[in-house]
Design a protein around this motif. Sequence first.
Motif, PDB file in Angstrom:
ATOM      1  N   MET A  48       0.715   8.240   5.445  1.00  0.00           N
ATOM      2  CA  MET A  48      -0.481   7.405   5.510  1.00  0.00           C
ATOM      3  C   MET A  48      -0.545   6.419   4.346  1.00  0.00           C
ATOM      4  SD  MET A  48      -1.830   7.991   8.305  1.00  0.00           S
ATOM      5  CE  MET A  48      -3.118   6.785   7.979  1.00  0.00           C
ATOM      6  N   TRP A  49      -0.188   6.867   3.141  1.00  0.00           N
ATOM      7  CA  TRP A  49      -0.184   5.939   2.011  1.00  0.00           C
ATOM      8  C   TRP A  49       0.864   4.852   2.194  1.00  0.00           C
ATOM      9  CZ3 TRP A  49      -3.750   4.611  -1.069  1.00  0.00           C
ATOM     10  CH2 TRP A  49      -4.702   5.517  -1.504  1.00  0.00           C
ATOM     11  N   ASP A  50       2.009   5.211   2.767  1.00  0.00           N
ATOM     12  CA  ASP A  50       3.045   4.213   3.048  1.00  0.00           C
ATOM     13  C   ASP A  50       2.518   3.141   3.991  1.00  0.00           C
ATOM     14  OD1 ASP A  50       4.771   5.628   1.470  1.00  0.00           O
ATOM     15  OD2 ASP A  50       5.941   6.486   3.103  1.00  0.00           O
ATOM     16  N   ILE A  51       1.824   3.559   5.050  1.00  0.00           N
ATOM     17  CA  ILE A  51       1.286   2.607   6.028  1.00  0.00           C
ATOM     18  C   ILE A  51       0.198   1.741   5.395  1.00  0.00           C
ATOM     19  CG2 ILE A  51      -0.033   2.415   8.173  1.00  0.00           C
ATOM     20  CD1 ILE A  51       1.453   4.893   9.179  1.00  0.00           C
ATOM     21  N   ILE A  52      -0.661   2.365   4.570  1.00  0.00           N
ATOM     22  CA  ILE A  52      -1.772   1.633   3.948  1.00  0.00           C
ATOM     23  C   ILE A  52      -1.260   0.552   2.999  1.00  0.00           C
ATOM     24  CG2 ILE A  52      -3.681   1.842   2.304  1.00  0.00           C
ATOM     25  CD1 ILE A  52      -4.211   4.633   3.579  1.00  0.00           C
ATOM     26  N   VAL A  53      -0.338   0.910   2.094  1.00  0.00           N
ATOM     27  CA  VAL A  53       0.133  -0.084   1.115  1.00  0.00           C
ATOM     28  C   VAL A  53       1.012  -1.134   1.794  1.00  0.00           C
ATOM     29  CG1 VAL A  53      -0.042   1.509  -0.831  1.00  0.00           C
ATOM     30  CG2 VAL A  53       2.127   1.350   0.415  1.00  0.00           C
ATOM     31  N   ASN A  54       1.725  -0.754   2.860  1.00  0.00           N
ATOM     32  CA  ASN A  54       2.500  -1.721   3.627  1.00  0.00           C
ATOM     33  C   ASN A  54       1.572  -2.767   4.246  1.00  0.00           C
ATOM     34  OD1 ASN A  54       5.181  -2.376   5.183  1.00  0.00           O
ATOM     35  ND2 ASN A  54       3.588  -2.281   6.748  1.00  0.00           N
ATOM     36  N   ALA A  55       0.457  -2.294   4.841  1.00  0.00           N
ATOM     37  CA  ALA A  55      -0.520  -3.207   5.440  1.00  0.00           C
ATOM     38  C   ALA A  55      -1.173  -4.082   4.370  1.00  0.00           C
ATOM     39  CB  ALA A  55      -1.576  -2.413   6.195  1.00  0.00           C
ATOM     40  N   PHE A  56      -1.423  -3.524   3.195  1.00  0.00           N
ATOM     41  CA  PHE A  56      -2.028  -4.289   2.101  1.00  0.00           C
ATOM     42  C   PHE A  56      -1.103  -5.420   1.656  1.00  0.00           C
ATOM     43  CE2 PHE A  56      -2.637  -4.909  -2.517  1.00  0.00           C
ATOM     44  CZ  PHE A  56      -3.938  -5.381  -2.491  1.00  0.00           C
ATOM     45  N   GLY A  57       0.191  -5.111   1.504  1.00  0.00           N
ATOM     46  CA  GLY A  57       1.154  -6.148   1.125  1.00  0.00           C
ATOM     47  C   GLY A  57       1.232  -7.244   2.171  1.00  0.00           C
ATOM     48  N   ALA A  58       1.246  -6.848   3.454  1.00  0.00           N
ATOM     49  CA  ALA A  58       1.304  -7.829   4.538  1.00  0.00           C
ATOM     50  C   ALA A  58       0.055  -8.704   4.543  1.00  0.00           C
ATOM     51  CB  ALA A  58       1.447  -7.104   5.873  1.00  0.00           C
ATOM     52  N   LEU A  59      -1.107  -8.096   4.264  1.00  0.00           N
ATOM     53  CA  LEU A  59      -2.366  -8.841   4.269  1.00  0.00           C
ATOM     54  C   LEU A  59      -2.372  -9.927   3.202  1.00  0.00           C
ATOM     55  CD1 LEU A  59      -5.180  -8.963   5.586  1.00  0.00           C
ATOM     56  CD2 LEU A  59      -5.984  -7.399   3.798  1.00  0.00           C
ATOM     57  N   ILE A  60      -1.806  -9.633   2.025  1.00  0.00           N
ATOM     58  CA  ILE A  60      -1.740 -10.625   0.949  1.00  0.00           C
ATOM     59  C   ILE A  60      -0.964 -11.857   1.408  1.00  0.00           C
ATOM     60  CG2 ILE A  60      -0.783 -11.101  -1.339  1.00  0.00           C
ATOM     61  CD1 ILE A  60      -1.364  -8.199  -2.065  1.00  0.00           C
ATOM     62  N   ILE A  61       0.196 -11.621   2.019  1.00  0.00           N
ATOM     63  CA  ILE A  61       1.028 -12.720   2.500  1.00  0.00           C
ATOM     64  C   ILE A  61       0.309 -13.522   3.570  1.00  0.00           C
ATOM     65  CG2 ILE A  61       3.100 -13.255   3.866  1.00  0.00           C
ATOM     66  CD1 ILE A  61       3.748 -12.809   1.004  1.00  0.00           C
ATOM     67  N   CYS A  62      -0.313 -12.832   4.513  1.00  0.00           N
ATOM     68  CA  CYS A  62      -0.912 -13.505   5.661  1.00  0.00           C
ATOM     69  C   CYS A  62      -2.129 -14.341   5.269  1.00  0.00           C
ATOM     70  CB  CYS A  62      -1.274 -12.479   6.735  1.00  0.00           C
ATOM     71  SG  CYS A  62       0.177 -11.654   7.388  1.00  0.00           S
ATOM     72  N   ILE A  63      -2.920 -13.844   4.322  1.00  0.00           N
ATOM     73  CA  ILE A  63      -4.062 -14.629   3.841  1.00  0.00           C
ATOM     74  C   ILE A  63      -3.563 -15.890   3.137  1.00  0.00           C
ATOM     75  CG2 ILE A  63      -5.954 -14.673   2.173  1.00  0.00           C
ATOM     76  CD1 ILE A  63      -6.474 -11.737   2.846  1.00  0.00           C
ATOM     77  N   ASN A  64      -2.527 -15.746   2.302  1.00  0.00           N
ATOM     78  CA  ASN A  64      -1.947 -16.912   1.620  1.00  0.00           C
ATOM     79  C   ASN A  64      -1.340 -17.882   2.623  1.00  0.00           C
ATOM     80  OD1 ASN A  64      -1.709 -16.843  -1.593  1.00  0.00           O
ATOM     81  ND2 ASN A  64      -1.728 -14.736  -0.854  1.00  0.00           N
TER      82      ASN A  64
END
Length: 235
Positions: free
Chosen positions: A189-205
């Motif tokens: 679950m932590w792997d999925i959460i931090v993976n989604a967080f990293g992706a969100l940073i890129i996508c917002i930028n």
Amino acid sequence: MNQHPEKKESGKPRKSPKSEHQIHSYFNLVLLVILTIEWGYLLYDQQWLSLFLVSLIISSLLAPVLFKNKMDLELPAEFHFMAVLFVFAALYLGEIQEFYRLIWWWDIALHTTAGLMMGIVGFLLVYILNESKNVELQMSAVFIALFAFMFAVTIGTIWEIFEFTMDQLFGFNMQKEMLGDPSGLTDTMWDIIVNAFGALIICINGWWYLKKRQDFFIRSLIQKFIERNPSWFRR
């Protein structure tokens, strides 16, 4: 393809494409020699999981040649360097050298980085489709950012399925057991959460860049990809 005015470059000298290519080739060659020696040792010692992981790293080193020959597609050296460095840190240092066990934050850092990189890949993929002269598509900035996010999360989820499958079939410990949770669920679950967080940073930028035409830190990668592969894009 519509051209957007860029800021003038400062007077600082830039490395020529030839110089970048030479550095990239030297890096690949050195790493390939090291990994080939490691591959031979692992084969002799019959460490099959480590042998498979090293084979994946070697495949990532050879990826530009395959893309160039099969798809007439040239990857920017910087992106390939980042990809190889990530794969090396995740598979060789993380799994084979047991950095995941020795350094508590290694797994979190790598999965966050994976989200960032897969977000970049997803963004580049849909951006290329949107700008390609061979594909009649006009997608909004929101859709491109959403696609990139979903792409990164999907790849991260597939990797977790792969880890679970390896653990179940071969008794590996790719889904790391954590204190109080021997099942590995907390790690997953932590792997999925931090993976989604990293992706969100890129996508917002990425959305901000497409919507406002403000600076985006992978813009240079996009520009280099277009310059190296002009036949893929509208004029």
